[in-house]
Design a protein around this motif. Structure first.
Motif, PDB file in Angstrom:
ATOM      1  N   ARG A 175     -36.407 -51.313  23.822  1.00  0.00           N
ATOM      2  CA  ARG A 175     -36.289 -52.580  24.546  1.00  0.00           C
ATOM      3  C   ARG A 175     -34.830 -53.043  24.570  1.00  0.00           C
ATOM      4  O   ARG A 175     -34.335 -53.513  25.604  1.00  0.00           O
ATOM      5  N   LYS A 176     -34.147 -52.910  23.444  1.00  0.00           N
ATOM      6  CA  LYS A 176     -32.742 -53.328  23.400  1.00  0.00           C
ATOM      7  C   LYS A 176     -31.875 -52.405  24.246  1.00  0.00           C
ATOM      8  O   LYS A 176     -30.916 -52.854  24.892  1.00  0.00           O
ATOM      9  N   ALA A 177     -32.211 -51.118  24.270  1.00  0.00           N
ATOM     10  CA  ALA A 177     -31.482 -50.183  25.126  1.00  0.00           C
ATOM     11  C   ALA A 177     -31.719 -50.499  26.599  1.00  0.00           C
ATOM     12  O   ALA A 177     -30.794 -50.410  27.414  1.00  0.00           O
ATOM     13  N   GLN A 178     -32.937 -50.870  26.960  1.00  0.00           N
ATOM     14  CA  GLN A 178     -33.222 -51.264  28.344  1.00  0.00           C
ATOM     15  C   GLN A 178     -32.363 -52.452  28.766  1.00  0.00           C
ATOM     16  O   GLN A 178     -31.834 -52.493  29.875  1.00  0.00           O
ATOM     17  N   ALA A 179     -32.222 -53.422  27.860  1.00  0.00           N
ATOM     18  CA  ALA A 179     -31.414 -54.601  28.173  1.00  0.00           C
ATOM     19  C   ALA A 179     -29.948 -54.219  28.355  1.00  0.00           C
ATOM     20  O   ALA A 179     -29.259 -54.741  29.242  1.00  0.00           O
ATOM     21  N   VAL A 180     -29.455 -53.297  27.535  1.00  0.00           N
ATOM     22  CA  VAL A 180     -28.075 -52.825  27.664  1.00  0.00           C
ATOM     23  C   VAL A 180     -27.879 -52.060  28.962  1.00  0.00           C
ATOM     24  O   VAL A 180     -26.868 -52.205  29.654  1.00  0.00           O
ATOM     25  N   GLN A 181     -28.863 -51.230  29.311  1.00  0.00           N
ATOM     26  CA  GLN A 181     -28.740 -50.380  30.497  1.00  0.00           C
ATOM     27  C   GLN A 181     -28.956 -51.162  31.791  1.00  0.00           C
ATOM     28  O   GLN A 181     -28.436 -50.786  32.851  1.00  0.00           O
ATOM     29  N   ALA A 182     -29.701 -52.264  31.741  1.00  0.00           N
ATOM     30  CA  ALA A 182     -30.135 -52.963  32.953  1.00  0.00           C
ATOM     31  C   ALA A 182     -28.981 -53.351  33.870  1.00  0.00           C
ATOM     32  O   ALA A 182     -29.078 -53.236  35.096  1.00  0.00           O
ATOM     33  N   ARG A 183     -27.863 -53.762  33.312  1.00  0.00           N
ATOM     34  CA  ARG A 183     -26.746 -54.230  34.139  1.00  0.00           C
ATOM     35  C   ARG A 183     -26.015 -53.085  34.830  1.00  0.00           C
ATOM     36  O   ARG A 183     -25.163 -53.311  35.678  1.00  0.00           O
ATOM     37  N   HIS A 184     -26.339 -51.839  34.461  1.00  0.00           N
ATOM     38  CA  HIS A 184     -25.637 -50.682  35.022  1.00  0.00           C
ATOM     39  C   HIS A 184     -26.527 -49.787  35.875  1.00  0.00           C
ATOM     40  O   HIS A 184     -26.078 -48.754  36.355  1.00  0.00           O
ATOM     41  N   LEU A 185     -27.792 -50.155  36.039  1.00  0.00           N
ATOM     42  CA  LEU A 185     -28.705 -49.291  36.792  1.00  0.00           C
ATOM     43  C   LEU A 185     -28.298 -49.219  38.264  1.00  0.00           C
ATOM     44  O   LEU A 185     -27.959 -50.223  38.888  1.00  0.00           O
ATOM     45  N   GLY A 186     -28.336 -48.007  38.794  1.00  0.00           N
ATOM     46  CA  GLY A 186     -28.060 -47.791  40.209  1.00  0.00           C
ATOM     47  C   GLY A 186     -29.146 -46.919  40.805  1.00  0.00           C
ATOM     48  O   GLY A 186     -30.232 -46.763  40.229  1.00  0.00           O
ATOM     49  N   ASP A 187     -28.866 -46.335  41.946  1.00  0.00           N
ATOM     50  CA  ASP A 187     -29.859 -45.505  42.625  1.00  0.00           C
ATOM     51  C   ASP A 187     -29.972 -44.113  42.007  1.00  0.00           C
ATOM     52  O   ASP A 187     -30.977 -43.438  42.167  1.00  0.00           O
ATOM     53  N   VAL A 188     -28.923 -43.667  41.306  1.00  0.00           N
ATOM     54  CA  VAL A 188     -28.908 -42.328  40.732  1.00  0.00           C
ATOM     55  C   VAL A 188     -29.280 -42.408  39.260  1.00  0.00           C
ATOM     56  O   VAL A 188     -28.626 -43.101  38.483  1.00  0.00           O
ATOM     57  N   LEU A 189     -30.352 -41.700  38.873  1.00  0.00           N
ATOM     58  CA  LEU A 189     -30.801 -41.682  37.494  1.00  0.00           C
ATOM     59  C   LEU A 189     -30.617 -40.273  36.918  1.00  0.00           C
ATOM     60  O   LEU A 189     -30.654 -39.287  37.656  1.00  0.00           O
ATOM     61  N   PRO A 190     -30.435 -40.158  35.589  1.00  0.00           N
ATOM     62  CA  PRO A 190     -30.163 -38.861  34.972  1.00  0.00           C
ATOM     63  C   PRO A 190     -31.427 -38.031  34.756  1.00  0.00           C
ATOM     64  O   PRO A 190     -31.828 -37.747  33.625  1.00  0.00           O
ATOM     65  N   GLY A 191     -32.111 -37.657  35.835  1.00  0.00           N
ATOM     66  CA  GLY A 191     -33.332 -36.884  35.702  1.00  0.00           C
ATOM     67  C   GLY A 191     -34.497 -37.760  35.302  1.00  0.00           C
ATOM     68  O   GLY A 191     -34.422 -38.994  35.295  1.00  0.00           O
ATOM     69  N   ALA A 192     -35.593 -37.114  34.944  1.00  0.00           N
ATOM     70  CA  ALA A 192     -36.811 -37.843  34.608  1.00  0.00           C
ATOM     71  C   ALA A 192     -36.731 -38.446  33.210  1.00  0.00           C
ATOM     72  O   ALA A 192     -36.056 -37.932  32.322  1.00  0.00           O
ATOM     73  N   GLY A 193     -37.445 -39.550  33.031  1.00  0.00           N
ATOM     74  CA  GLY A 193     -37.631 -40.114  31.711  1.00  0.00           C
ATOM     75  C   GLY A 193     -36.432 -40.821  31.130  1.00  0.00           C
ATOM     76  O   GLY A 193     -35.460 -41.134  31.822  1.00  0.00           O
ATOM     77  N   VAL A 194     -36.522 -41.074  29.824  1.00  0.00           N
ATOM     78  CA  VAL A 194     -35.480 -41.799  29.102  1.00  0.00           C
ATOM     79  C   VAL A 194     -35.166 -41.073  27.804  1.00  0.00           C
ATOM     80  O   VAL A 194     -35.998 -40.362  27.241  1.00  0.00           O
ATOM     81  N   GLY A 195     -33.942 -41.277  27.323  1.00  0.00           N
ATOM     82  CA  GLY A 195     -33.559 -40.713  26.042  1.00  0.00           C
ATOM     83  C   GLY A 195     -32.409 -41.490  25.432  1.00  0.00           C
ATOM     84  O   GLY A 195     -31.588 -42.083  26.150  1.00  0.00           O
ATOM     85  N   ILE A 196     -32.355 -41.527  24.114  1.00  0.00           N
ATOM     86  CA  ILE A 196     -31.280 -42.177  23.367  1.00  0.00           C
ATOM     87  C   ILE A 196     -30.768 -41.141  22.370  1.00  0.00           C
ATOM     88  O   ILE A 196     -31.501 -40.731  21.469  1.00  0.00           O
ATOM     89  N   TYR A 197     -29.506 -40.731  22.535  1.00  0.00           N
ATOM     90  CA  TYR A 197     -28.982 -39.573  21.810  1.00  0.00           C
ATOM     91  C   TYR A 197     -27.704 -39.911  21.053  1.00  0.00           C
ATOM     92  O   TYR A 197     -26.834 -40.625  21.565  1.00  0.00           O
ATOM     93  N   ARG A 198     -27.556 -39.323  19.897  1.00  0.00           N
ATOM     94  CA  ARG A 198     -26.371 -39.542  19.060  1.00  0.00           C
ATOM     95  C   ARG A 198     -25.135 -38.974  19.754  1.00  0.00           C
ATOM     96  O   ARG A 198     -25.131 -37.838  20.223  1.00  0.00           O
ATOM     97  N   SER A 199     -24.084 -39.774  19.791  1.00  0.00           N
ATOM     98  CA  SER A 199     -22.823 -39.300  20.354  1.00  0.00           C
ATOM     99  C   SER A 199     -21.724 -39.250  19.294  1.00  0.00           C
ATOM    100  O   SER A 199     -20.818 -38.428  19.382  1.00  0.00           O
ATOM    101  N   GLY A 200     -21.784 -40.134  18.310  1.00  0.00           N
ATOM    102  CA  GLY A 200     -20.750 -40.171  17.284  1.00  0.00           C
ATOM    103  C   GLY A 200     -20.742 -41.503  16.585  1.00  0.00           C
ATOM    104  O   GLY A 200     -21.773 -41.947  16.064  1.00  0.00           O
ATOM    105  N   LEU A 201     -19.582 -42.162  16.606  1.00  0.00           N
ATOM    106  CA  LEU A 201     -19.397 -43.436  15.924  1.00  0.00           C
ATOM    107  C   LEU A 201     -18.675 -44.418  16.832  1.00  0.00           C
ATOM    108  O   LEU A 201     -17.908 -44.017  17.708  1.00  0.00           O
ATOM    109  N   GLN A 202     -18.918 -45.690  16.598  1.00  0.00           N
ATOM    110  CA  GLN A 202     -18.083 -46.726  17.190  1.00  0.00           C
ATOM    111  C   GLN A 202     -17.895 -47.803  16.142  1.00  0.00           C
ATOM    112  O   GLN A 202     -18.865 -48.341  15.610  1.00  0.00           O
ATOM    113  N   ARG A 203     -16.627 -48.065  15.815  1.00  0.00           N
ATOM    114  CA  ARG A 203     -16.277 -49.046  14.781  1.00  0.00           C
ATOM    115  C   ARG A 203     -17.066 -48.823  13.485  1.00  0.00           C
ATOM    116  O   ARG A 203     -17.515 -49.761  12.833  1.00  0.00           O
ATOM    117  N   GLY A 204     -17.226 -47.555  13.141  1.00  0.00           N
ATOM    118  CA  GLY A 204     -17.869 -47.200  11.885  1.00  0.00           C
ATOM    119  C   GLY A 204     -19.377 -47.199  11.902  1.00  0.00           C
ATOM    120  O   GLY A 204     -20.010 -46.889  10.881  1.00  0.00           O
TER     121      GLY A 204
END
Length: 205
Positions: free
Chosen positions: A154-183
């Protein structure tokens, strides 16, 4: 390199690069790692105080690639401070669901990769209309200890909502580790197939 050797702290080398690499996280079929910087005579992420002020993306590859191509050199276990920062206990995929979308209304249906994400706070990195990664947004667990998967989605949806456009990254949803931000652990938002696995599929791996 043997599969059993691939654990946090394992040092390995690919044949195309003289620099050694050091495993930070292994989860299922994914390895995330650091690299040696010869000009510094240190690991790239050795300065924990410095990386806590930055956004860091780990190197990432498939376990099968390491087994097939890499040579195991030695083991340099992560220190207690490194374990606290890098959190190798956290999953690569916090959420994956092929049926949901980023605009779905019923977050309770999301199928979780783990029962919860055991972190009090993380950064979520949304994708832009063209597929690029946008600035991370810090979110905190409601109970101060860990995110239930539905809560995180739900929190990820709220973060993503302001950036949604017509092009989506394939089917479904995913939340994946990328690294660190500010520790804090950083996770990027995408489709049900990670960017790594999209790349592997595109190159016939």
């Amino acid at each position: 390199m043997e599969a059993a050797d691939i654990e946090p702290g394992a040092v390995f080398r690919f044949p195309h690069d003289d620099r050694p690499n050091r495993v930070l996280l292994r989860d299922s079929d994914v390895v995330m790692y650091d690299a040696w910087w010869p000009h510094l005579k240190a690991w790239g992420l050795a300065d924990l105080a410095a990386i806590k002020r930055q956004r860091i993306s780990y190197y990432v590859t498939a376990v099968s690639t390491v087994i097939e191509k890499a040579t195991h050199l030695r083991t340099a276990p992560l220190t207690a401070d490194e374990l606290t920062v890098h959190r190798p206990d956290l999953p690569f995929a916090a959420v994956q669901d092929v049926a949901m979308t980023w605009s779905s209304g019923d977050a309770g249906r999301v199928t979780d990769a783990t029962a919860e994400l055991s972190a009090s706070g993380v950064y979520l990195l949304p994708f832009g209309p063209g597929g690029g990664t946008k600035a991370g947004v810090r979110v905190a667990a409601d109970n101060g200890n860990a995110f239930a998967v539905g809560e995180l989605f739900r929190k990820a949806q709220a973060v993503q909502a302001r950036h949604l456009g017509d092009v989506l990254p394939g089917a479904g949803v995913g939340i994946y580790r990328s690294g660190l931000q500010r520790g804090l652990p950083a996770y990027y938002l995408w489709g049900a197939v990670s960017r790594l696995h999209d790349h592997l599929a595109a190159h016939g791996r």
